[in-house]
Design a protein around this motif. Sequence first.
Motif, short mmCIF file in Angstrom:
data_model
loop_
_atom_site.label_atom_id
_atom_site.label_comp_id
_atom_site.label_asym_id
_atom_site.label_seq_id
_atom_site.Cartn_x
_atom_site.Cartn_y
_atom_site.Cartn_z
N ALA A 76 0.83 -1.21 0.00
CA ALA A 76 0.00 0.00 0.00
C ALA A 76 0.86 1.25 0.00
CB ALA A 76 -0.92 -0.01 1.22
N ASN A 77 1.95 1.25 0.76
CA ASN A 77 2.83 2.42 0.80
C ASN A 77 3.43 2.71 -0.58
OD1 ASN A 77 2.32 2.70 3.51
ND2 ASN A 77 4.21 1.69 4.17
N SER A 78 3.80 1.64 -1.29
CA SER A 78 4.37 1.83 -2.62
C SER A 78 3.32 2.33 -3.61
CB SER A 78 4.97 0.51 -3.13
OG SER A 78 6.01 0.07 -2.28
N ALA A 79 2.11 1.79 -3.48
CA ALA A 79 1.05 2.17 -4.41
C ALA A 79 0.59 3.61 -4.21
CB ALA A 79 -0.13 1.21 -4.28
N TRP A 80 0.53 4.04 -2.96
CA TRP A 80 0.00 5.36 -2.66
C TRP A 80 1.08 6.41 -2.41
CZ3 TRP A 80 -5.01 6.84 -2.97
CH2 TRP A 80 -5.95 5.82 -3.12
N ARG A 81 2.34 5.94 -2.29
CA ARG A 81 3.43 6.86 -1.97
C ARG A 81 3.04 7.69 -0.74
NH1 ARG A 81 5.02 9.92 -7.36
NH2 ARG A 81 6.62 10.76 -5.95
N ARG A 111 4.43 8.29 2.13
CA ARG A 111 5.39 9.22 2.73
C ARG A 111 5.53 10.51 1.93
NH1 ARG A 111 10.29 5.11 4.63
NH2 ARG A 111 9.00 3.88 6.09
N ALA A 112 5.12 10.45 0.68
CA ALA A 112 5.15 11.65 -0.15
C ALA A 112 3.81 12.37 -0.16
CB ALA A 112 5.56 11.29 -1.58
N GLY A 113 2.94 11.97 0.76
CA GLY A 113 1.64 12.63 0.84
C GLY A 113 0.65 12.16 -0.19
N CYS A 114 0.57 10.85 -0.40
CA CYS A 114 -0.38 10.26 -1.35
C CYS A 114 -0.22 10.86 -2.73
CB CYS A 114 -1.82 10.42 -0.87
SG CYS A 114 -2.22 9.38 0.55
N SER A 157 0.02 13.10 7.58
CA SER A 157 -0.79 12.42 8.60
C SER A 157 -2.09 11.89 8.02
CB SER A 157 -1.08 13.38 9.75
OG SER A 157 -1.95 12.80 10.69
N VAL A 158 -2.78 12.71 7.21
CA VAL A 158 -4.03 12.29 6.59
C VAL A 158 -3.79 11.10 5.67
CG1 VAL A 158 -5.82 12.97 4.95
CG2 VAL A 158 -5.16 14.52 6.79
N CYS A 159 -2.73 11.20 4.87
CA CYS A 159 -2.44 10.13 3.91
C CYS A 159 -2.11 8.82 4.62
CB CYS A 159 -1.28 10.55 3.01
SG CYS A 159 -0.89 9.33 1.75
N GLU A 160 -1.28 8.88 5.64
CA GLU A 160 -0.88 7.66 6.33
C GLU A 160 -2.06 7.01 7.06
OE1 GLU A 160 2.38 8.70 8.83
OE2 GLU A 160 3.85 8.74 7.17
N SER A 161 -2.93 7.83 7.64
CA SER A 161 -4.09 7.26 8.34
C SER A 161 -5.06 6.62 7.36
CB SER A 161 -4.79 8.33 9.17
OG SER A 161 -5.34 9.33 8.34
N LEU A 212 -5.79 -1.49 -2.34
CA LEU A 212 -4.39 -1.82 -2.57
C LEU A 212 -3.93 -1.50 -3.98
CD1 LEU A 212 -4.15 -5.20 -0.63
CD2 LEU A 212 -2.96 -3.09 -0.08
N ARG A 213 -4.88 -1.13 -4.86
CA ARG A 213 -4.59 -0.73 -6.24
C ARG A 213 -3.83 -1.83 -6.99
NH1 ARG A 213 -2.87 5.52 -6.19
NH2 ARG A 213 -4.13 5.47 -8.08
N SER A 214 -4.25 -3.07 -6.73
CA SER A 214 -3.62 -4.20 -7.39
C SER A 214 -4.68 -5.27 -7.63
CB SER A 214 -2.50 -4.78 -6.52
OG SER A 214 -2.08 -6.04 -7.00
#
Length: 839
Positions: free
Chosen positions: A346-351, A353-356, A399-403, A667-669
Motif C-alpha cells: 500500500a505504501n508503494s502504491a500510494w506513496r 510518505r510523499a503525501g499520497c 498524517s491524513v495520507c498515512e491514516s 491496494l490498487r492491485s
Amino acid sequence: MKRLIPSFLAALDKGLTFVNPLIAQAMWHLRHPTRRGVAWACAALPVLLLLYVLALIPFTPGIGDIRKAKIEQPARILSADGKLLAEFKPSNREWVKLKDISPNVVNALIATEDHRFYQHFGLDWRRTASAALHTFSGDRQGGSTITQQLARNLYPDEIGRAPTLTRKLKEAITAFKIEALYTKDEILETYLNTVPFLYNAYGIEMAARTYFDKSASELNVLEAATLAGMLKGNSYYNPVLNPERALQRRNTVLQQMVKYGKLTPAAYDMLKVRALRIDFERQTEPPGPAPHFAQQLRKWLAAWADRNDYNIYSDGLVVRTTIDSRLQSMATQAVTLQGNQLQGIANSAWRARAGCAGDKDLLQTFLRETPDYRAAKQTGLSDEDALKRVASDRDLVRSVCESKTRVQADFLAMDPRSGQIRAWVGSRDFSQDPFDHVQQARRQPGSTFKPFVYAAAFEAGAKPSDTFVDKPVEIPLAGGEVWRPSDEDEPSARAISLRDALAYSRNRITAQVMETVGPNKVARLARAMGVRDSELDPVPSLALGTSPVTLKEMVSAYGTIANLGGYVEPVMVTRIEDRNGEVLAEFAPAPAQQELPADTARTLIDVMRDVVSRGTGSSIRSRFGVRGDVAGKTGTTQGNADGWFILIHPQLVAGAWVGFNDSRVTLRSDYWGQGAHSALPIVGDFFQRAQRSRLVDSHVRFDTTQEPGWFAGRAARLREWFQQLFAAAPGKPEKVVVTRGPARRAPAAPVAPAEGGGGASAGSAASAAGSETVIEPRALPPLLPAPGSAATAAGGAVDGQAQGGGEPAIAPTPTPDDVVPPDVGSAADAGGANGGATR
C-alpha cells in the motif's frame, strides 16, 4: 369545584391568622434575647448538629462497602487454558503492599499531610479547628487527615468535593468508619495505592514509573518528597510542566520532614540545592493478548454484574472465557505478518510518505474532510484558497495520507459445535487501531455470501451437477434499472455446473441461481444461519454480497454450515467464579437450532470442498499445506475494496477480512486486492500453525454421508438381490487384459473434471498392436457404487458423469488427505470474478 375554592381560601386565611402571632413572638424574642434563651439556644445547637449528623449517616458508604474496598480486586479474565487475558481495573493502577513502598514515601507523606496520623481516630480536632479559624479569617486552609482524604478518594460520588458543611460531615463520618475497620498501616497502603498523580497514573507505583522510571520501593528522599508535594495540587505542582513550583514544593516537604524528625538539618541543606531529575514516561496499560475480545467482554460482563449486584472492579470476579491463548497467539501473528506485508504494498502504491502523490484528486477529497479545511472555509476563504492553505501543511497532509492508507485486517475463529470463540483479533495493532473490526465494522462480503445462494438452491432440490449456461445476464430492477453481473472473462455459452460455479466463483451463474430461488428466500436463510444483526437488502445483487455485514456474523453463519445446518449462538464465557473459586454462573453452549436441513448442509460442504481443492482457494493446500477435510470460500468486492476468506473444518471455523477503513482506498492491485491473496494467507497461516501444534485434528472429517431415502433403500436392496441372482460362479474371476511395451493411446471417452484427483474412467485403457499381453485375475466390481460410497467423495464419479458424460470411476476417488491438488484457478477470484458489488 367553584364551591370548594372559597372554603379553602377561608381556611387558609384562618390558619395564617393563627400562625402570624407565633412568628411575630419568635422575632421579638430574637431581637430581645434573655439569658435563658441564649442558654437554650447554645444547648440546642449541638443537639441539632448531632441530629443532622445522624441523618447523614445513611447517605455515606456502608460498612460492607468499606470492607469491600479494603480487599478490592478487579475482575480477572482467563483463557480456556488458564492464561490471564486481562484485568478490569477502574484506572491505570498496580497495587503494591506497604512493605514494598519506600519508607521515604511514608515519612514524607505523614510529615506533610498528617503528622498526628498515629494519634487520631480519623479526625484531627486540633488541625480541624485551626483550619476553620484560618478559613474564617480569609486564609483558606485544608484540615483533612489522610483518612479523610482516603474517604474522598474511595467514594468521590457519595461524598463529593464541594466546600460545604454537608460534605465535611460526610467525609468525617466515613473517616470514622474507615478507622474502625482498617489498621493504620492498611489505611496508608490503601491511600498510597488510590491517590491520583496525573497522566493516567493512579497510586504510588504508577507515579514512580511515570515520573522517575523506577518502582515505588526504589524511591529516594528527593523523589519521595517530590511526589508527596504533588498531593497538594497535582496540576499546580506538576514537575513536568511546572518544574520551578515542584522544586519549591519539594523543599517545603523536606522542611516538614526536618520539623518532625524524619530528616536531619544537615541532610536538608545538602538536598535542597539538587535538581528534580525527572525521568518522565507515560504509562499505558498493556493491551493483553486479546484486547479487542476483552473490550467486548467488558461490556457484556458489566451488564451481567449490574443484573446480579456485582462490581467488576472490586469484587474479585474470575471470568473463564472460551479463548484458547495458543490459538489467539497464532491468529495475532498471522494478522501481523500479512498486514505488514500488505502495508508495504500500500505504501508503494500510494506513496504515503510523499503525501499520497499517487492520487492527488482523492487526496484533495480527504483534505476537504478535515477540521482544518472547515476552519479555513469559516474564515471566508474560497474552496481553492482553503485547499491551498491546508495542502501547504506538509505534516497534516502526511498524517491524513498515512491514516487513510493504513491497511486494516481482522480475524475470528470459533468452534462450530459449541459456538465458543477461540481467537479474536480486531485489528493489526490495538494501540494504533482500537476499533474492533470483527464486531463493529460492516463491509460488503463479496463472494463469501454465495454459499447462502447455493444453500437455498440445494434446499429447493437442486443438485451440484445441475447446469446453467454461461451467458450474458440482465435482471430488471425496480425503477427501470437493469442489473448486469459480469465475470473477468466473456460469456462462453457453455453449460457450467453449480459445483464448478461455486468453486470458481462465477458471478453470471450465481446471478441466475439467485433469480431462480429468489432474493427473499436467500436473505431469510442467511439471517437464520447467523447474519442476524446486519440488514440484508433482498435484491438480486445480494447474491454477490452487496449488503454490508460483520466478520463475526459471517463466521457464525459458516459455523452453521460446518455444524451440518445447526446454528449455535457465539459465546465468550464458560463460567464466572468469585474470589474464592465458588461458581457464580455457568454458561453451557446453547442447543443447536436446525436452520438448514442436514442433507443440504452436507451437499454444500461437499461442493465447498472444491473451492480449496481446485478452485479460488486452492492455495490453502498448495501454499500453506493445510491437510484434512476443509472447505471454504474466497470473496472480493468491487474495485478490490474488501478481501475475505473463510475456512470451515469440523472442529474450527476461521475467517479473515482485509481492507481499509475508507472503502475509497484500495491496494490498487488486481492481484493483491483479491481475497485469495489478501485474506486467505491469514487463515492459511493460522490453520497451518494450529494443525502443526495439534490444536486442530487434521484426521477429523465432516459427516457428509447422505442417508438414502425410502425408495433409494429399496432400490439398493433390489439391485443387490439381482446381483446375487445373476452373479458369476465362484472361482471364475473375470480376466483383465493388461498391455506392456510400446503402445498407442486409444481415444478416451469424455470424463468429468478432476476433483481432488479422481480415478481414471472405464474404457480408457490403451490398446497396442503386437504388444505382449498378460492375463491377470481381478474380482468383478459392483455395477454401481453403493449410496454414500467413496465414489461420491470430493465431487465423485456420479456427479462427474452428469457433468462430463464419462463413466463412473471404478477406483475410489482420493480424499483431500491423500492428494494435495495443484494451485489452479486461483486467479478466477479477481474483482470481477468474485465481484461483491454490482458493476
